[in-house]
Design a protein around this motif. Structure first.
Motif, PDB file in Angstrom:
ATOM      1  N   GLY A 335      -8.667   1.622   1.016  1.00  0.00           N
ATOM      2  CA  GLY A 335      -8.433   1.008  -0.279  1.00  0.00           C
ATOM      3  C   GLY A 335      -7.574  -0.227  -0.166  1.00  0.00           C
ATOM      4  N   GLY A 336      -7.495  -0.969  -1.269  1.00  0.00           N
ATOM      5  CA  GLY A 336      -6.740  -2.213  -1.277  1.00  0.00           C
ATOM      6  C   GLY A 336      -5.248  -2.023  -1.143  1.00  0.00           C
ATOM      7  N   ARG A 337      -4.745  -0.835  -1.466  1.00  0.00           N
ATOM      8  CA  ARG A 337      -3.305  -0.567  -1.345  1.00  0.00           C
ATOM      9  C   ARG A 337      -2.994   0.379  -0.191  1.00  0.00           C
ATOM     10  N   VAL A 338      -3.947   0.572   0.678  1.00  0.00           N
ATOM     11  CA  VAL A 338      -3.712   1.393   1.860  1.00  0.00           C
ATOM     12  C   VAL A 338      -2.973   0.586   2.912  1.00  0.00           C
ATOM     13  N   GLN A 339      -2.007   1.205   3.537  1.00  0.00           N
ATOM     14  CA  GLN A 339      -1.308   0.600   4.667  1.00  0.00           C
ATOM     15  C   GLN A 339      -2.033   1.037   5.924  1.00  0.00           C
ATOM     16  N   GLY A 340      -2.859   0.147   6.452  1.00  0.00           N
ATOM     17  CA  GLY A 340      -3.707   0.499   7.574  1.00  0.00           C
ATOM     18  C   GLY A 340      -2.939   0.871   8.823  1.00  0.00           C
ATOM     19  N   GLY A 341      -3.608   1.624   9.695  1.00  0.00           N
ATOM     20  CA  GLY A 341      -2.993   2.024  10.956  1.00  0.00           C
ATOM     21  C   GLY A 341      -3.344   3.449  11.305  1.00  0.00           C
ATOM     22  N   MET A 342      -2.731   3.929  12.371  1.00  0.00           N
ATOM     23  CA  MET A 342      -2.932   5.294  12.851  1.00  0.00           C
ATOM     24  C   MET A 342      -1.787   6.183  12.368  1.00  0.00           C
ATOM     25  N   TYR A 343      -2.128   7.358  11.876  1.00  0.00           N
ATOM     26  CA  TYR A 343      -1.145   8.323  11.404  1.00  0.00           C
ATOM     27  C   TYR A 343      -1.422   9.671  12.058  1.00  0.00           C
ATOM     28  N   ALA A 361      -1.859  18.199  13.469  1.00  0.00           N
ATOM     29  CA  ALA A 361      -0.653  17.375  13.438  1.00  0.00           C
ATOM     30  C   ALA A 361      -0.229  17.059  12.004  1.00  0.00           C
ATOM     31  N   ILE A 362      -1.191  17.031  11.079  1.00  0.00           N
ATOM     32  CA  ILE A 362      -0.933  16.748   9.670  1.00  0.00           C
ATOM     33  C   ILE A 362      -1.498  17.894   8.843  1.00  0.00           C
ATOM     34  N   ASP A 363      -0.657  18.535   8.040  1.00  0.00           N
ATOM     35  CA  ASP A 363      -1.163  19.538   7.105  1.00  0.00           C
ATOM     36  C   ASP A 363      -1.941  18.803   6.011  1.00  0.00           C
ATOM     37  N   PHE A 364      -3.147  19.268   5.705  1.00  0.00           N
ATOM     38  CA  PHE A 364      -3.974  18.564   4.728  1.00  0.00           C
ATOM     39  C   PHE A 364      -3.305  18.485   3.367  1.00  0.00           C
ATOM     40  N   ARG A 365      -2.387  19.405   3.086  1.00  0.00           N
ATOM     41  CA  ARG A 365      -1.689  19.352   1.802  1.00  0.00           C
ATOM     42  C   ARG A 365      -0.674  18.208   1.752  1.00  0.00           C
ATOM     43  N   SER A 366      -0.260  17.701   2.913  1.00  0.00           N
ATOM     44  CA  SER A 366       0.554  16.479   2.918  1.00  0.00           C
ATOM     45  C   SER A 366      -0.274  15.279   2.490  1.00  0.00           C
ATOM     46  N   VAL A 367      -1.559  15.293   2.831  1.00  0.00           N
ATOM     47  CA  VAL A 367      -2.454  14.235   2.350  1.00  0.00           C
ATOM     48  C   VAL A 367      -2.574  14.313   0.832  1.00  0.00           C
ATOM     49  N   LEU A 391       2.700  11.142   3.212  1.00  0.00           N
ATOM     50  CA  LEU A 391       2.532  10.247   4.352  1.00  0.00           C
ATOM     51  C   LEU A 391       2.686   8.799   3.878  1.00  0.00           C
ATOM     52  N   PRO A 392       3.081   7.904   4.771  1.00  0.00           N
ATOM     53  CA  PRO A 392       3.361   6.522   4.349  1.00  0.00           C
ATOM     54  C   PRO A 392       2.147   5.587   4.431  1.00  0.00           C
ATOM     55  N   PHE A 393       0.940   6.087   4.092  1.00  0.00           N
ATOM     56  CA  PHE A 393      -0.221   5.214   4.238  1.00  0.00           C
ATOM     57  C   PHE A 393      -0.597   4.471   2.944  1.00  0.00           C
ATOM     58  N   LEU A 394       0.267   4.560   1.920  1.00  0.00           N
ATOM     59  CA  LEU A 394      -0.018   3.853   0.672  1.00  0.00           C
ATOM     60  C   LEU A 394       1.083   2.849   0.363  1.00  0.00           C
ATOM     61  N   VAL A 395       0.684   1.688  -0.128  1.00  0.00           N
ATOM     62  CA  VAL A 395       1.605   0.677  -0.619  1.00  0.00           C
ATOM     63  C   VAL A 395       1.627   0.798  -2.124  1.00  0.00           C
ATOM     64  N   THR A 396       2.751   1.186  -2.684  1.00  0.00           N
ATOM     65  CA  THR A 396       2.832   1.401  -4.133  1.00  0.00           C
ATOM     66  C   THR A 396       3.680   0.345  -4.809  1.00  0.00           C
TER      67      THR A 396
END
Length: 396
Positions: A335-343, A361-367, A391-396
């Motif tokens: 998305g346009g406000r996604v902070q791209g990269g590997m998590y 490595a990531i609990d789906f409920r954290s997503v 997780l820090p993959f969104l720019v708000t």
């Protein structure tokens, strides 16, 4: 006290109105009508993309630098020079090349090792866990989006809380108590709307009551059927048609908070290579069309698209040139406000569990917590039954 929502499914409608069975025996729609909700935080759209059957994450994000990868997959391993390289250790399946534009534009987050503790390898049970955001041994009746909209309602002006495109399976919107619309075959459903109005004059009061509810469903669906003429060319596939319908829903004047589309066929126990390549190409081309179309109506920057599946596949290929049910998987947030990269973390193929699977490595409920808290600014604890760190993959 809030009244109990009135729910009428297509199957129940057909059972009550045999006179219409021959004319309305295909497709489906389901809508639950509750009391008018209050405004909330749903100016941002969520598009869920279900990869039904359990996509193979190891050939989606290829860990070419891990020597265990080629050892585990003498037939299925993808060569380093064939992948769309994202780092010095991993790259995308070549069929996902259309996603490279999102990666370069910092609009693609790769979520590695998404799963949960004590994983279940049954298709039915594992997708139920994902849809309800439950623990492995916990059984919940409502989908996680159903609980979200029940706790924090969408504005009364919305035509529906969420729309399921191309399926009768309500998934994360199951369980009743919210305004959810399922369009198994949107084109046929809209064509059949005239049958409802024509039959309403037959004089049977019981039938007229059912038809009134059916008419309300049709009206809600028609409010979401935009006449916007997209210049984007949508792929000529079932998934491409679902993306087109989703974009028409988003372009309508009546809003929704969430849309789910499904791409099926990922249960690749045999001859995986050609099947997965075709499906991943459909996924990438569909996402590219979604981005282009929502860009036309200035909605890409307020849209988060997220892939999910019931589970991944095992690292080792089987004797049928396929892969069997696995555990943790790779997923994409776009998305346009996604902070791209590997998590998350790339799974180590040298440290597998006793049943030859990888740990998450990531609990789906954290997503989900990321969506609820950082996208919709909704308290996630009541919905998810506890605290899960976003997780820090969104720019708000």
């Amino acid at each position: 006290m809030t009244s109990r929502p009135h729910l009428v499914s297509r199957r129940r409608f057909l059972a009550w109105s045999g006179a219409l069975a021959a004319a309305a025996s295909t497709g489906g729609a389901e809508l639950a009508f509750a009391d008018a909700p209050s405004p909330a935080h749903y100016d941002k759209l969520l598009v869920l993309i279900e990869l039904k059957g359990g996509n193979d994450g190891f050939n989606t994000l290829v860990p070419f630098a891990d020597p265990g990868y080629a050892e585990a997959r003498p037939k299925l391993a993808i060569a380093r020079d064939a992948v769309v390289q994202l780092s010095d250790r991993a790259g995308l399946h070549p069929a996902l090349a259309p996603l490279n534009a999102l990666w370069k534009n910092n609009e693609l987050a790769v979520l590695q090792g998404v799963g949960y503790s004590d994983p279940n390898l049954s298709h039915f049970r594992s997708i139920e866990i994902w849809d309800t955001a439950s623990k492995s041994q916990e059984y919940l009746q409502q989908g996680w989006l159903t609980r979200t909209f029940a706790a924090t309602p969408t504005p009364a002006t919305f035509a529906a809380d969420g729309v399921i495109v191309g399926s009768n399976d309500m998934g994360p919107l199951a369980g009743g108590g919210t305004r959810a619309l399922a369009l198994a075959d949107p084109a046929r459903f809209m064509q059949r709307a005239k049958l409802v109005h024509a039959a309403a004059s037959r004089g049977n009061k019981a039938l007229q009551h059912v038809l009134k509810t059916e008419a309300d469903i049709v009206q809600a669906a028609s409010r979401l059927d935009s006449e916007h003429a997209f210049t984007t060319l949508f792929p000529a596939t079932a998934f491409g048609n679902a993306i087109r319908t989703a974009c028409r829903v988003v372009a309508s004047r009546a809003s929704v908070a969430a849309v789910r589309v499904t791409l099926g066929g990922f249960d690749t126990h045999a001859a995986q290579a050609p099947t997965q390549a075709r499906l991943l190409r459909e996924l990438a081309e569909g996402v590219a069309a979604l981005r282009a179309a929502l860009g036309e109506i200035d909605r890409w920057n307020s849209t988060l698209a997220l892939t999910y599946a019931e589970f991944g596949r095992r690292p080792q290929e089987n004797q049928s040139a396929g892969t069997d049910h696995g555990t943790a998987n790779v997923h994409f947030a776009m998305g346009g406000r996604v902070q791209g990269g590997m998590y998350g973390e790339t799974a180590s193929l040298a440290n597998l569990s006793p049943n030859a699977n990888v740990a998450h490595a990531i609990d789906f409920r954290s997503v989900y917590a990321t969506i609820l808290e950082r996208w919709w600014t909704v308290d996630s604890r009541a919905v998810l039954g506890g605290r899960f760190a976003p997780l820090p993959f969104l720019v708000t």
